[in-house]
Write an enzyme that holds these catalytic residues in place. Structure first.
Site, PDB file in Angstrom:
ATOM      1  N   GLY A  11       0.770  -1.158  -0.095  1.00 19.78           N
ATOM      2  CA  GLY A  11      -0.602  -0.204   0.137  1.00 19.78           C
ATOM      3  C   GLY A  11       0.771   1.180   0.264  1.00 19.78           C
TER       4      GLY A  11
ATOM      5  N   HIS B  82       7.825  -7.441  -4.544  1.00 22.21           N
ATOM      6  CA  HIS B  82       6.391  -7.570  -5.187  1.00 22.21           C
ATOM      7  C   HIS B  82       6.127  -8.639  -5.449  1.00 22.21           C
ATOM      8  CE1 HIS B  82       4.393  -4.193  -3.577  1.00 22.21           C
ATOM      9  NE2 HIS B  82       5.179  -3.368  -3.609  1.00 22.21           N
TER      10      HIS B  82
ATOM     11  N   ASP C  61     -19.265 -10.103 -21.117  1.00 24.29           N
ATOM     12  CA  ASP C  61     -19.140 -10.577 -19.956  1.00 24.29           C
ATOM     13  C   ASP C  61     -21.244 -10.356 -19.829  1.00 24.29           C
ATOM     14  OD1 ASP C  61     -16.771  -9.785 -19.450  1.00 24.29           O
ATOM     15  OD2 ASP C  61     -17.262  -7.932 -18.606  1.00 24.29           O
TER      16      ASP C  61
ATOM     17  N   LYS D  21     -11.807 -11.179 -15.969  1.00 21.93           N
ATOM     18  CA  LYS D  21     -11.832 -10.921 -17.427  1.00 21.93           C
ATOM     19  C   LYS D  21     -11.674 -12.348 -17.252  1.00 21.93           C
ATOM     20  CE  LYS D  21     -13.717  -8.514 -21.144  1.00 21.93           C
ATOM     21  NZ  LYS D  21     -15.037  -8.130 -20.244  1.00 21.93           N
TER      22      LYS D  21
ATOM     23  N   CYS E 297       5.348  -5.908   1.551  1.00 18.46           N
ATOM     24  CA  CYS E 297       5.576  -4.906   0.706  1.00 18.46           C
ATOM     25  C   CYS E 297       4.765  -4.199   2.278  1.00 18.46           C
ATOM     26  CB  CYS E 297       5.819  -3.543  -0.011  1.00 18.46           C
ATOM     27  SG  CYS E 297       5.740  -2.109  -0.503  1.00 18.46           S
ATOM     28  N   TYR E 298       4.119  -3.178   2.505  1.00 22.10           N
ATOM     29  CA  TYR E 298       3.032  -2.012   3.040  1.00 22.10           C
ATOM     30  C   TYR E 298       2.745  -3.222   4.240  1.00 22.10           C
ATOM     31  CZ  TYR E 298      -0.070   0.119   6.213  1.00 22.10           C
ATOM     32  OH  TYR E 298      -0.913   0.876   7.062  1.00 22.10           O
TER      33      TYR E 298
ATOM     34  N   GLU F 217       4.135 -10.068  -6.968  1.00 26.87           N
ATOM     35  CA  GLU F 217       2.761 -10.448  -7.955  1.00 26.87           C
ATOM     36  C   GLU F 217       3.028 -10.395  -8.811  1.00 26.87           C
ATOM     37  OE1 GLU F 217       3.010  -8.658  -5.409  1.00 26.87           O
ATOM     38  OE2 GLU F 217       2.479  -6.904  -5.478  1.00 26.87           O
TER      39      GLU F 217
END
Ligand code: XMP
Length: 509
Positions: free
Chosen positions: A51, A165, A223, A365, A78-79, A167
């Site tokens: 964050g 990170h 969608d 998605k 991280c945060y 990710e």
């Protein structure tokens, strides 16, 4: 399931997607979630996201520190790591040097979340604060030249922290590190698949809807199409889809929707031919926002009128996706200025007093596409590029007329035909033609022409928030231009849009 606490990182949704790529279900929740809710969720593990805040800022986001007493493994990123360290009695300090970008990670202990990871690997850093002192029970498990505590763990309590990170793609071992957390530490099972999702979603739809009737606005986009097929599986003829042909759709689009949903899936489909009313209302309108508002309003009007014709409708179904849900409740800087009024049916349920059914609201998605495939939607529909609600009306700059619509539709067919033939359709986020309101001089067969200019827009993007113009091979551009000028009456010049987003937007209006 894995619970992800959202501390406001721009990479949050990426964490969730990485977890799901390992076939483990996860949910992102805001930090004010209560401890009892967390307990009820029974997560196998908790991930505290990164964050932008500093832990010492007055309003920095915090989650109930009781999470550290539940006996559930925790991974702080991280945060998230800084929060954990602070909450457990360690020290977080401002780093002497802010670190942003690649760093060389030296792994000290190749176990736990670093199991089978190379001892030196690249990682992606983005932080201002750093760990000064670890809480009791923690040891350092990896360092970088600038960050002595790049990773830490308390093995006994199963608390893990990463200053970098995992990710993002810039951390090559990131997926495996997250996988280690999920499988080695949390002992999760790989059972989140679209097959299992469909089963559970169908049960949930049953319990939500009962014997009631449901209405859904079908646009032909991914969608709403996937939502329609899923609902139809669950409740069959209790579902009625409404498709509004607004006259500003791509060539053949309306027929395709009829073919797939009525003929193939045998759904109850109300096909509303409303071309005339839309074009009448658009006559003489040049302002993009006016066009958008007219189309949005007219759609709602028609949709409501159709809904009234169906007796006993109690629910409105929508193909809302997970990112919409996360973004709409974000407490950390939601959407700012309105750049364009998006056309969607968000205003409908309140007005129509219908219960909202959103069976895709936990999916990203790419998962919706997989689900569509699983449910037997044609490939062509599953892999369709996004198409804006206001349709071709915002790709005809200036007034929308029958004549200009015909020109644009024809050019669009040629363009997509060539893009598909070059196997680029799936690689581009979007690719479309835009008809400009200016004419230019040309020469065709010794004759002077004074005709329209057509622009080609092709972009690559991950999420439409940012986009880059696609580097389409010159030979292909030449072929597209040549075919359009030869085959589409009314165009004598083709130009290629080389603007990225920002500062431009993807659509021209
Ligand atoms: P912009 O032009 O803002 O577009 O860069 C970002 C993405 O959104 C799509 N778009 C829309 N989608 N209703 C939609 O459902 C709309 O009114 C609308 N306007 C733009 C656009 O095609 C791109 O993918």
């Amino acid at each position: 399931m894995i619970l992800i606490i959202d501390f406001g990182s721009q990479y949050n949704q990426l964490i969730a997607r990485r977890v799901r790529e390992h076939h483990v279900y996860c949910q992102i929740e805001p930090p004010d979630i209560s401890l009892s809710t967390i307990r009820d969720m029974q997560p196998e593990g908790i991930i505290l996201s990164g964050g932008p805040a500093s832990i010492y800022e007055k309003n920095s986001p915090r989650v109930d520190a009781g999470i550290f007493t539940l006996g559930i493994p925790v991974l702080g990123i991280c945060y998230g790591l800084q929060f954990m360290v602070h909450a457990l009695g360690g020290d977080v300090i401002a780093a002497a040097k802010r670190e942003y970008g690649f760093a060389e990670l030296q792994i000290i202990s190749q176990e736990g979340i670093f199991k089978d990871i190379e001892p030196t690997t690249k990682c992606w850093m983005s932080h201002g604060d750093t760990i000064g002192k670890l809480p009791q029970g923690f040891t350092i498990t990896a360092s970088t030249p600038n960050t002595p505590v790049a990773a830490a763990q308390d093995r006994k309590r199963r608390f893990y922290g990463l200053q970098f990170h995992p990710e993002v793609v810039h951390t090559p071992a990131g997926k495996q590190i997250l996988g280690n957390f999920l499988f080695t530490v949390c002992r999760c099972q790989e059972n989140w698949t679209m097959k299992s999702f469909a089963r559970e979603a169908i049960d949930e739809i049953h319990s939500q809807v009962g014997n009631g009737k449901v209405i859904l606005g079908l646009s032909g986009g991914v969608d709403s199409s996937v939502a329609a097929v899923l609902l139809h599986r669950a409740i069959g003829n209790q579902l009625t889809c409404v498709f509004v042909d607004n006259g500003v759709l791509r060539q053949g689009e309306a027929q395709k929707v009829q073919e797939v949903f009525q003929k193939h899936f045998h759904m109850k489909l109300r096909f509303v031919r409303a071309r005339k009313i839309f074009l009448d209302r658009l006559r003489g309108v040049e302002n993009p926002e006016k066009k958008r508002k007219i189309i949005g309003r007219t759609f709602i009007e028609i949709f409501e009128a159709e809904a009234k014709k169906i007796k006993g409708v109690g629910c409105l179904a929508q193909g809302t996706l997970y990112p919409d849900i996360i973004e709409s409740r974000s407490t950390f800087g939601g959407p700012s200025a309105v750049i364009k009024s998006h056309h969607n049916v968000g205003g409908l349920p309140k007005r129509m007093k219908l219960k909202l059914v959103e069976p895709l609201k936990h999916l990203f998605k790419d998962e919706v596409r997989l689900l569509g495939k699983e449910l037997g939607l044609p490939e062509e529909m599953v892999w369709r590029q996004p198409f804006p609600g206001p349709g071709l009306a915002i790709r005809i700059i200036g007034e929308v007329t029958e004549k200009r619509l015909t020109i644009l539709k024809k050019a669009d067919v040629v363009l997509l035909d060539e893009i598909r033939a070059a196997e680029l359709y799936g690689k581009l986020w979007q690719c479309f033609a835009v008809l400009l309101p200016i004419k230019s001089v040309g020469i065709m067969g010794d004759q002077r022409t004074y005709e329209n200019i057509l622009a080609i827009r092709a972009v690559t993007s991950d999420d439409a928030m940012t986009a880059d113009w696609a580097r389409i091979p010159h030979e292909l551009l030449a072929k597209i231009s040549n075919r359009i000028i030869n085959e589409v009456r009314g165009v004598n010049r083709v130009v290629y849009d080389i603007s990225s987003k920002p500062p431009s937007t993807i659509e021209w209006e």
